[in-house]
Design an enzyme around this catalytic site. Structure first.
Site, PDB file in Angstrom:
ATOM      1  N   GLU A   1       0.801  -1.248  -0.072  1.00 28.02           N
ATOM      2  CA  GLU A   1      -0.080   0.052   0.089  1.00 28.02           C
ATOM      3  C   GLU A   1       0.859   1.129   0.124  1.00 28.02           C
ATOM      4  O   GLU A   1       0.605   2.132  -0.537  1.00 28.02           O
ATOM      5  CB  GLU A   1      -0.705   0.105   1.184  1.00 28.02           C
ATOM      6  CG  GLU A   1      -2.065  -0.940   1.271  1.00 28.02           C
ATOM      7  CD  GLU A   1      -2.994  -0.998   1.961  1.00 28.02           C
ATOM      8  OE1 GLU A   1      -3.328  -0.131   2.885  1.00 28.02           O
ATOM      9  OE2 GLU A   1      -3.865  -2.186   2.222  1.00 28.02           O
ATOM     10  N   GLU A   2       2.048   1.071   0.779  1.00 32.32           N
ATOM     11  CA  GLU A   2       2.855   2.362   0.765  1.00 32.32           C
ATOM     12  C   GLU A   2       3.346   2.519  -0.779  1.00 32.32           C
ATOM     13  O   GLU A   2       3.634   3.738  -1.077  1.00 32.32           O
ATOM     14  CB  GLU A   2       3.933   1.986   1.721  1.00 32.32           C
ATOM     15  CG  GLU A   2       5.208   3.010   1.800  1.00 32.32           C
ATOM     16  CD  GLU A   2       6.247   2.998   2.756  1.00 32.32           C
ATOM     17  OE1 GLU A   2       7.470   3.451   2.544  1.00 32.32           O
ATOM     18  OE2 GLU A   2       6.016   1.909   3.507  1.00 32.32           O
ATOM     19  N   ARG A   3       3.961   1.548  -1.189  1.00 29.14           N
ATOM     20  CA  ARG A   3       4.408   1.883  -2.636  1.00 29.14           C
ATOM     21  C   ARG A   3       3.307   2.421  -3.535  1.00 29.14           C
ATOM     22  O   ARG A   3       3.725   3.123  -4.610  1.00 29.14           O
ATOM     23  CB  ARG A   3       4.998   0.629  -3.121  1.00 29.14           C
ATOM     24  CG  ARG A   3       6.305   0.304  -2.123  1.00 29.14           C
ATOM     25  CD  ARG A   3       6.801  -1.167  -2.494  1.00 29.14           C
ATOM     26  NE  ARG A   3       8.051  -1.415  -1.465  1.00 29.14           N
ATOM     27  CZ  ARG A   3       8.585  -2.511  -1.166  1.00 29.14           C
ATOM     28  NH1 ARG A   3       8.162  -3.738  -1.592  1.00 29.14           N
ATOM     29  NH2 ARG A   3       9.653  -2.573  -0.186  1.00 29.14           N
TER      30      ARG A   3
END
Length: 385
Positions: free
Chosen positions: A241-243
């Protein structure tokens, strides 16, 4: 990826907030190397923008991941990279595992205030000797009665100077292999034994970044997220999700650099003609715009697949890799066409030239993304897996 009226309404809400509450202050915040995160986050929380994808029972909007990425992309229209990154840490980096695996008590104590904007969170993974190599982290926690006692340090912690709590990756299982020795523990940042030290950077200046030191820091054992030893697995899930957040958020900066450069080259005279009339310039800008459009398709394809429950590790890694490299390519090319004006601090291209360089480092360096892609392609040698 088809946008609905609800997507567009959410985008308009974020756009107004950026125009009215953030961009007028960016220059001052960049100069101060910090921004009033508690004040800004509270306003975002009041609009429901810090918990778009989280359940309503935790204070979120209960929408799917695509809506969170609409917010991420629109936040990319902020006139710097530091403020949106700080917001992204709150929404998509330090909270996904807590929301997915945290107990009711932990969600009540940490997640709900973060969604409301009443608390600022951070994620503690990187260390001086372990950045992209998450398995090499050394910070550890031993059991003492009903507590964990934490010792070690964390590096490059966004929101670290002002955070109220940290989702901390620590070693808790001394006899396990590195990938199964780690746990995520929620740590209140006012706990005795925590020291914070500000890190000064070449970009992302308005985002406060800290080195954190933990000296016999006690937290209740009930503060563990999920099961002991599952921390590495949960952190890898958070990374996806961060990427994707980083890819969606970075998109507007790529277009903005090209847009600003086109306009400048239309106005600037050199050797008897406008810069834009030089074929080497208008052809190059056309190439760069084509790359951005291809990147946009990759990002939203990955988001759509993720919403549909598919494993997007491969696509998210590709998006992270391509976005970071494209940011470097576009900022460098555009800055060259601005000449000396591009080398000034207030120029929007130089702003993203500095800020965008982190894209290829934070959340897993380019080389780590290449390794992940190779693993999915079946070309990574067995000894490196």
């Amino acid at each position: 990826m088809q946008f609905t009226a609800e997507h567009r309404q959410l985008r308009d809400t974020v756009a107004r907030f950026v125009a009215e509450e953030i961009n007028p202050h960016v220059k001052d915040w960049e100069a101060a190397e910090q921004f009033p995160s508690h004040e800004v986050f509270k306003k975002l929380g009041d609009l429901g923008l810090l918990g778009v994808k989280y359940p309503e029972e935790d204070g979120g909007l209960g929408l799917d991941f695509s809506y969170a990425m609409v917010v991420a992309e629109e936040l990319g229209k902020i006139d710097c990279g530091g403020v949106p990154m700080a917001i992204g840490v709150q929404t998509d980096m330090c909270t996904p595992a807590l929301a997915r695996f945290g107990s009711e008590a932990l969600r009540k104590e940490f997640l709900r205030p973060a969604i409301a904007g009443d608390a600022v969170g951070c994620i503690g993974v990187s260390e001086p000797g372990a950045g992209s190599d998450v398995a090499a982290t050394k910070t550890w926690a031993r059991i003492d009665g009903d507590d964990y006692v934490i010792n070690g340090q964390k590096m490059w912690i966004t929101n670290g100077m002002k955070a109220d709590w940290c989702c901390l990756l620590v070693n808790t299982e001394p006899d396990a292999a590195p990938h199964k020795a780690k746990s995520l523990i929620m740590v209140p940042m006012d706990s005795p034994g925590i020291t914070r030290q500000k890190i000064h950077k070449i970009g992302m200046n308005s985002s406060d970044t800290a080195q954190l030191f933990f000296d016999d820091v006690r937290v209740p054992r009930r503060n563990i997220v999920g099961k002991p030893g599952d921390g590495f697995r949960m952190q890898m899930m958070q990374f996806q999700e961060e990427r994707l957040w980083a890819a969606a958020n970075g998109l507007p900066s790529l277009d903005r650099m090209i847009d600003a450069t086109v306009e400048y080259c239309r106005q600037r005279d050199a050797f008897g003609k406008k810069l834009i009339e030089n074929q080497v310039i208008h052809f190059r800008l056309a190439e760069l715009r084509t790359e951005v459009e291809l990147f946009r398709s990759l990002v939203w394809r990955a988001v759509e697949d993720y919403v549909n429950g598919e494993d997007v590790t491969r696509l998210a890694s590709m998006a992270k890799l391509k976005g970071g490299r494209l940011s470097r390519e576009i900022s460098d090319s555009c800055l060259q066409y601005w000449g000396g004006m591009g080398y000034t601090r207030d120029n929007i291209v130089s702003q993203f030239y500095r800020d965008g360089r982190l894209w290829s480092i934070g959340g897993g360096a380019d080389e780590v993304m290449l390794g992940i892609i190779c693993k999915y392609e079946g070309t990574l040698p067995p000894r490196l897996q």
